[in-house]
Design a protein around this motif. Sequence first.
Motif, short mmCIF file in Angstrom:
data_model
loop_
_atom_site.label_atom_id
_atom_site.label_comp_id
_atom_site.label_asym_id
_atom_site.label_seq_id
_atom_site.Cartn_x
_atom_site.Cartn_y
_atom_site.Cartn_z
N ILE A 10 6.62 15.21 8.74
CA ILE A 10 6.93 14.06 9.37
C ILE A 10 6.51 14.85 11.41
O ILE A 10 7.25 15.30 11.02
CB ILE A 10 8.12 13.56 9.29
CG1 ILE A 10 8.65 12.42 8.00
CG2 ILE A 10 8.36 12.39 10.95
CD1 ILE A 10 10.02 11.76 8.77
N SER A 68 3.20 12.03 6.19
CA SER A 68 2.44 11.92 5.46
C SER A 68 2.96 12.66 4.20
O SER A 68 3.96 13.48 4.55
CB SER A 68 0.90 12.20 5.67
OG SER A 68 1.57 13.66 6.41
N ILE A 69 2.71 13.07 2.81
CA ILE A 69 2.77 13.64 1.38
C ILE A 69 2.01 14.59 1.80
O ILE A 69 0.70 14.60 1.63
CB ILE A 69 2.64 12.75 0.65
CG1 ILE A 69 4.39 11.93 0.62
CG2 ILE A 69 2.91 14.21 -0.55
CD1 ILE A 69 3.97 10.94 -1.09
N VAL A 102 7.76 15.05 2.00
CA VAL A 102 6.93 14.17 3.02
C VAL A 102 6.97 15.20 5.05
O VAL A 102 8.35 15.80 5.03
CB VAL A 102 8.51 13.15 3.03
CG1 VAL A 102 7.93 12.60 4.32
CG2 VAL A 102 8.51 12.59 1.73
N GLN A 114 0.41 -1.19 0.35
CA GLN A 114 -0.40 0.25 0.15
C GLN A 114 0.73 1.07 -0.37
O GLN A 114 1.42 1.63 1.06
CB GLN A 114 -0.85 -0.23 1.28
CG GLN A 114 -1.75 -1.06 1.19
CD GLN A 114 -3.03 -0.96 2.17
OE1 GLN A 114 -3.04 -0.48 3.29
NE2 GLN A 114 -4.33 -1.34 1.45
N ALA A 115 1.15 1.81 -1.02
CA ALA A 115 2.13 2.74 -1.68
C ALA A 115 1.50 4.27 -0.77
O ALA A 115 0.57 4.54 -1.77
CB ALA A 115 3.11 2.20 -2.51
N GLY A 116 2.27 5.09 -0.54
CA GLY A 116 1.77 6.62 -1.07
C GLY A 116 0.27 6.87 0.56
O GLY A 116 -0.11 7.77 0.51
N LYS A 117 0.37 5.44 1.44
CA LYS A 117 -0.24 5.97 2.72
C LYS A 117 0.42 6.75 3.70
O LYS A 117 1.58 6.12 4.33
CB LYS A 117 -0.82 4.40 2.87
CG LYS A 117 -2.04 3.95 1.97
CD LYS A 117 -2.91 4.20 2.29
CE LYS A 117 -4.19 3.73 1.16
NZ LYS A 117 -4.59 2.71 1.24
N PRO A 118 0.26 7.40 4.79
CA PRO A 118 -0.07 7.64 5.54
C PRO A 118 0.41 6.82 6.75
O PRO A 118 -0.41 5.62 7.03
CB PRO A 118 -0.46 8.76 5.98
CG PRO A 118 -2.01 9.18 5.47
CD PRO A 118 -1.89 7.85 4.39
N TRP A 119 1.96 6.70 7.18
CA TRP A 119 2.33 6.04 8.49
C TRP A 119 2.24 6.54 9.53
O TRP A 119 2.11 7.43 10.26
CB TRP A 119 3.46 5.11 7.28
CG TRP A 119 4.29 6.14 7.77
CD1 TRP A 119 5.00 6.77 5.79
CD2 TRP A 119 5.25 7.32 8.51
NE1 TRP A 119 5.92 7.54 6.25
CE2 TRP A 119 6.42 8.15 8.17
CE3 TRP A 119 5.48 7.08 9.92
CZ2 TRP A 119 7.23 8.34 8.39
CZ3 TRP A 119 6.70 8.40 10.24
CH2 TRP A 119 7.51 8.91 9.16
N VAL A 157 5.14 9.42 16.35
CA VAL A 157 5.51 9.75 14.95
C VAL A 157 4.66 9.51 13.88
O VAL A 157 4.65 8.09 13.11
CB VAL A 157 6.91 8.66 14.61
CG1 VAL A 157 7.52 9.98 13.57
CG2 VAL A 157 7.66 9.56 16.21
N ILE A 206 9.67 16.62 13.75
CA ILE A 206 10.71 15.40 14.16
C ILE A 206 11.31 16.24 14.52
O ILE A 206 12.17 15.94 15.30
CB ILE A 206 10.48 14.58 13.57
CG1 ILE A 206 11.94 12.32 13.72
CG2 ILE A 206 11.13 14.71 12.17
CD1 ILE A 206 11.23 12.62 15.73
N ASP A 256 3.80 18.16 -1.93
CA ASP A 256 4.39 16.88 -2.72
C ASP A 256 5.83 16.75 -1.73
O ASP A 256 6.86 16.63 -2.14
CB ASP A 256 5.29 17.04 -4.28
CG ASP A 256 3.72 16.61 -4.56
OD1 ASP A 256 2.74 15.78 -4.53
OD2 ASP A 256 4.13 17.35 -6.19
#
Lengths: 157, 297
Positions: A134, A125-126, A132, A38-43, A122, A65, A130
């Motif tokens: 954190i 997301s993008i 990243v 699952q690419a591009g998903k917030p982590w 933590v 961060i 565009d």
Amino acid sequence: MLEKYKRIIGAVLLINILLVATHEGEFWPFSIYPMFSQAGKPWSRGVVEDVRDTTRSDLWETKPIEAIDNRILPLEEYGIHEIDFANYISKTRSWNAEKINGLRTTFQIDDYPGKMWMATRVVGSINEQDSVVIKAIPMFLFTPDSTYKNPNLFPNK
Amino acid sequence: MDRLLRNLFHFEAPQSIGTKIQLRAFEFFTVIYTLLYTWEWAFYVPRLSDVVLPLGVANYLNVEIFFSELATVNAIVITLSCLIPLLFKRLRWLYVPAFLLFHLQYVTRFSQGEIPHSANLVAFSLMGLALAAVFVRDIKKSLPFAFGFTIFFLGLGYTSAAISKLVATGITWPDGQHLWLWIGEKSIDILSKTGEFQLNWLQELALSSRFIATVILTFGLVAELLGFLVWWKHLRPYVTLALIGMHIGIDLTMNIFFKTFTIQLIIMGFPWNRYINNFSKRLRSLPLKAFGRYLLY
């Protein structure tokens, strides 16, 4: 002999399909290998901040961060598995007393007098530009004597 | 179909020294890494307190009872069940309980939400040895079966991983932005583990250009998608090289090194038996007979 091998492979393949289909893609070692699918998903991950000053105004604020990355506790030196910690803090939905005590037990902070450790979630997301982004979200402050919850996240508890 | 099966299970010169060395290297590797994982997990599980995410048989059995010295007892039984058939080449059915208990040890250790796949191929190898012990028996045939069985699930696994990506995300999966996000995620894991993190040259290169990041992900996806081609002997070394390259790329960009997979790819992906047989005249001058009794078959 090849006929026999074919039947064994076929049977194991069938068991493989049945087990992963009924267990959300994982019945070790059978797997659909969904990691990074699952690419591009917030982590969401976790770090522990080594807190030196509890009076500072942004203690409980969500922050980039970069604001805390120079005082992160190296978990490997304390025998804590960083992925287990990240999963615990990011996947726990209901923070009842048992869950919070479980986290406290993992740290064994009672053995480190004078220390103050902030369990921090933590998230990444993008953004619309565009890039990243954190952010660090303070969750629980552990001291040898007490456990404090983030008043912004747990206002009535 | 028969042609594919011959590619998986037939070795040229099956009784040659080269084939025996390659097959026993596969079996030794499987046992050594089974035991390394088993004991690493046994030492860790007493720290665990409750199950966060049950996997495998843990869906039906409360594995919290193994959060104790029982994990060590399990490790001792696995150790004996692996070493006896490996070293004495008898009671090979012991690989069956070894595999089942290895599964139990895994689901006990990984009950905390993480689902690592680093030991999957070792487990498939052990499963292959267990099935061979039950259904094939003769060691001269059982080791080629276990080897081919593992190659089959190795190829299937890589291709499954690629299909999972295409199903879950679609054709845009290799978009370089996705790599940026993963580099950020893994940087937090390293920061949490060691207290510090520095980008390496490939991470800096990927973060400097969406196109370069997209090329890196595209290579990984294609290598995985073509993983099933290891089933064919003449393509195996080339696919193996691509997969090893992909693992090195994953290590450099996301700080995740699949060491066990890489070593196993090296052992299984190249025709070492042919290379060794080509040097067999030189090997004859080595004291192989003394060691061969235990190391070979």
